[in-house]
Design an enzyme around this catalytic site. Structure first.
Site, PDB file in Angstrom:
ATOM      1  N   ASP A   1       0.845  -1.201   0.000  1.00 47.43           N
ATOM      2  CA  ASP A   1       0.000   0.000   0.000  1.00 47.43           C
ATOM      3  C   ASP A   1       0.878   1.248   0.000  1.00 47.43           C
ATOM      4  OD1 ASP A   1      -2.932   1.079   0.795  1.00 47.43           O
ATOM      5  OD2 ASP A   1      -1.407   2.265   1.838  1.00 47.43           O
TER       6      ASP A   1
ATOM      7  N   TYR B   1       2.569  10.002  -0.141  1.00 54.35           N
ATOM      8  CA  TYR B   1       3.689   9.513   0.684  1.00 54.35           C
ATOM      9  C   TYR B   1       5.048   9.854   0.078  1.00 54.35           C
ATOM     10  CZ  TYR B   1      -0.015   6.561   2.735  1.00 54.35           C
ATOM     11  OH  TYR B   1      -1.183   6.095   3.304  1.00 54.35           O
TER      12      TYR B   1
HETATM   13  P1  NDP Z   1       0.684   1.191  11.794  1.00 52.46           P
HETATM   14  O1  NDP Z   1      -0.441   0.953  12.707  1.00 52.46           O
HETATM   15  O2  NDP Z   1       0.962   0.228  10.702  1.00 52.46           O
HETATM   16  O3  NDP Z   1       1.947   1.379  12.706  1.00 52.46           O
HETATM   17  C1  NDP Z   1       3.204   1.693  12.175  1.00 52.46           C
HETATM   18  C2  NDP Z   1       4.129   1.972  13.353  1.00 52.46           C
HETATM   19  O4  NDP Z   1       4.236   0.806  14.170  1.00 52.46           O
HETATM   20  C3  NDP Z   1       5.516   2.315  12.876  1.00 52.46           C
HETATM   21  O5  NDP Z   1       6.033   3.269  13.777  1.00 52.46           O
HETATM   22  C4  NDP Z   1       6.279   0.978  12.984  1.00 52.46           C
HETATM   23  O6  NDP Z   1       7.630   1.239  13.244  1.00 52.46           O
HETATM   24  C5  NDP Z   1       5.599   0.361  14.206  1.00 52.46           C
HETATM   25  N1  NDP Z   1       5.562  -1.118  14.131  1.00 52.46           N
HETATM   26  C6  NDP Z   1       5.364  -1.914  13.049  1.00 52.46           C
HETATM   27  N2  NDP Z   1       5.370  -3.216  13.401  1.00 52.46           N
HETATM   28  C7  NDP Z   1       5.570  -3.254  14.726  1.00 52.46           C
HETATM   29  C8  NDP Z   1       5.672  -4.311  15.658  1.00 52.46           C
HETATM   30  N3  NDP Z   1       5.572  -5.587  15.278  1.00 52.46           N
HETATM   31  N4  NDP Z   1       5.895  -3.990  16.976  1.00 52.46           N
HETATM   32  C9  NDP Z   1       6.005  -2.695  17.362  1.00 52.46           C
HETATM   33  N5  NDP Z   1       5.899  -1.646  16.515  1.00 52.46           N
HETATM   34  C10 NDP Z   1       5.690  -1.922  15.210  1.00 52.46           C
HETATM   35  O7  NDP Z   1       0.482   2.682  11.231  1.00 52.46           O
HETATM   36  P2  NDP Z   1       0.438   3.434   9.850  1.00 52.46           P
HETATM   37  O8  NDP Z   1      -0.115   4.773  10.178  1.00 52.46           O
HETATM   38  O9  NDP Z   1       1.703   3.349   9.133  1.00 52.46           O
HETATM   39  O10 NDP Z   1      -0.712   2.662   9.021  1.00 52.46           O
HETATM   40  C11 NDP Z   1      -0.466   1.547   8.200  1.00 52.46           C
HETATM   41  C12 NDP Z   1      -0.564   1.917   6.734  1.00 52.46           C
HETATM   42  O11 NDP Z   1      -1.871   2.383   6.423  1.00 52.46           O
HETATM   43  C13 NDP Z   1       0.307   3.116   6.342  1.00 52.46           C
HETATM   44  O12 NDP Z   1       1.673   2.807   6.348  1.00 52.46           O
HETATM   45  C14 NDP Z   1      -0.308   3.481   5.034  1.00 52.46           C
HETATM   46  O13 NDP Z   1       0.116   2.598   4.014  1.00 52.46           O
HETATM   47  C15 NDP Z   1      -1.791   3.321   5.351  1.00 52.46           C
HETATM   48  N6  NDP Z   1      -2.441   4.585   5.804  1.00 52.46           N
HETATM   49  C16 NDP Z   1      -3.501   5.067   5.077  1.00 52.46           C
HETATM   50  C17 NDP Z   1      -4.128   6.235   5.451  1.00 52.46           C
HETATM   51  C18 NDP Z   1      -5.273   6.748   4.646  1.00 52.46           C
HETATM   52  O14 NDP Z   1      -5.738   7.879   4.917  1.00 52.46           O
HETATM   53  N7  NDP Z   1      -5.772   6.000   3.684  1.00 52.46           N
HETATM   54  C19 NDP Z   1      -3.705   7.013   6.630  1.00 52.46           C
HETATM   55  C20 NDP Z   1      -2.627   6.400   7.360  1.00 52.46           C
HETATM   56  C21 NDP Z   1      -2.047   5.229   6.965  1.00 52.46           C
HETATM   57  P3  NDP Z   1       8.869   0.744  12.289  1.00 52.46           P
HETATM   58  O15 NDP Z   1       8.556   1.114  10.871  1.00 52.46           O
HETATM   59  O16 NDP Z   1      10.010   1.512  12.863  1.00 52.46           O
HETATM   60  O17 NDP Z   1       8.984  -0.738  12.507  1.00 52.46           O
END
Ligand code: NDP
Length: 280
Positions: free
Chosen positions: A47, A52
């Site tokens: 995604d 982004y």
């Molecule tokens: P997430 O809920 O996926 O959380 C991401 C965060 O959690 C990052 O800081 C990551 O850190 C951390 N993380 C990932 N895996 C773990 C784990 N196993 N244990 C602990 N921490 C973890 O949040 P997002 O806001 O990124 O949402 C997911 C996706 O949804 C986005 O990346 C995007 O593609 C989409 N999105 C869509 C939106 C929309 O308006 N349509 C708005 C927001 C998001 P690290 O990378 O350092 O591991």
């Protein structure tokens, strides 16, 4: 269910339940590697979004993985800045160019914007008819946005991508989408950026369930999504977490555990926005 499990969308296209999110993944090796690692770990769904700024790296990651393009489900989204007459198709074509792809699997309106959403949807319908997006959908739509859209839409959105995690489970909206045949996809499934999200990963009830299964809290949350038939797209740029977030298929949450997580709903709003207050 395994990592290859897919959900059939309302136009027959199949989307893998688990995908890799890429918000805040930088347009450099960080994202190229994250995408490659995800594909190595078995993810077949990525995604991204025009907003982004990382579509070039996402495309490179897919190409460098060596996988057959047809085996990947790729989503990108229309930038809100491009929601202008004459600009929407150009914005889509720019995404294709950056991704180095001739089609995407899913193209989404990123946010509804009052007065602009319907015209944007008409252009998404044109893109869909051209075959350059196998499915089209929306993000961040509340029920009233769909009611407005249905008055004029020729194509029903296949997906509503919304913020969903244990502290924000939007159960009435999920039920509404299911009734309409619109698949629900969870963004910020883990509660978003650490420190800014709904803090689902700090919840003591989740911790208890995770300890009982010998799993991480992230795995419990993602398993909760899968068991409810919700498509989920956790983001990580760390290889160990990308693997951890895909290791979901050899344990099961009980009905009571599912209910405990359902009941954690607190409605904190990561982005501080109430979808109902956004105009069509
Ligand atoms: P997430 O809920 O996926 O959380 C991401 C965060 O959690 C990052 O800081 C990551 O850190 C951390 N993380 C990932 N895996 C773990 C784990 N196993 N244990 C602990 N921490 C973890 O949040 P997002 O806001 O990124 O949402 C997911 C996706 O949804 C986005 O990346 C995007 O593609 C989409 N999105 C869509 C939106 C929309 O308006 N349509 C708005 C927001 C998001 P690290 O990378 O350092 O591991």
């Amino acid at each position: 269910m395994d990592i290859n499990a897919t959900k059939k969308l309302n136009n027959g296209v199949e989307i893998p339940y688990l995908g890799l999110g890429t918000l805040h993944s930088k347009d450099n090796e960080e994202t190229v590697n994250a995408v490659r690692w995800a594909i190595e770990a078995g993810y077949r769904h990525i995604d991204t979004a025009g907003a982004y700024g990382n579509e070039k790296s996402v495309g490179q990651g897919i190409h460098q993985s060596g996988i057959d393009r047809k085996k990947i489900f790729l989503t990108t989204k229309l930038r809100t800045e491009d929601m202008l007459p004459g600009q929407q198709i150009k914005g889509f074509e720019n995404s294709l160019k950056l991704l180095q792809m001739d089609y995407v699997d899913l193209y989404l309106i990123h946010w509804p914007i009052a007065g602009k959403t319907l015209a944007a949807w008409k252009d998404l319908e044109e893109i869909y008819r051209s075959g350059r997006a196998r499915a089209i959908g929306v993000c961040n739509f509340a029920e009233h946005h769909f009611i407005e859209l249905f008055r004029d839409a020729k194509v029903k959105p296949a997906i509503n991508q919304i913020e969903l995690h244990p502290h924000l489970s939007l159960q009435p909206l999920v039920k509404y989408c299911e009734k309409q045949g619109i698949a629900v996809e969870a963004w910020s499934p883990l509660g978003g950026l650490e420190g800014k999200g709904g803090k689902s990963l700090d919840d003591p009830a989740l911790k208890k369930i995770a300890e009982k299964h010998g799993r991480s809290m992230a795995q419990v949350i993602l398993r909760w999504d899968l068991q409810r038939g919700i498509i989920t797209i956790p983001k990580s740029t760390h290889q160990a977490r990308i693997r951890e977030n895909a290791n979901l298929y050899d344990f099961e949450l009980s009905t009571a555990e599912m209910k405990t997580i359902d009941d954690l709903d607190k409605d904190p709003r990561c982005f501080g926005r109430d979808l109902n207050s956004i105009g069509f």
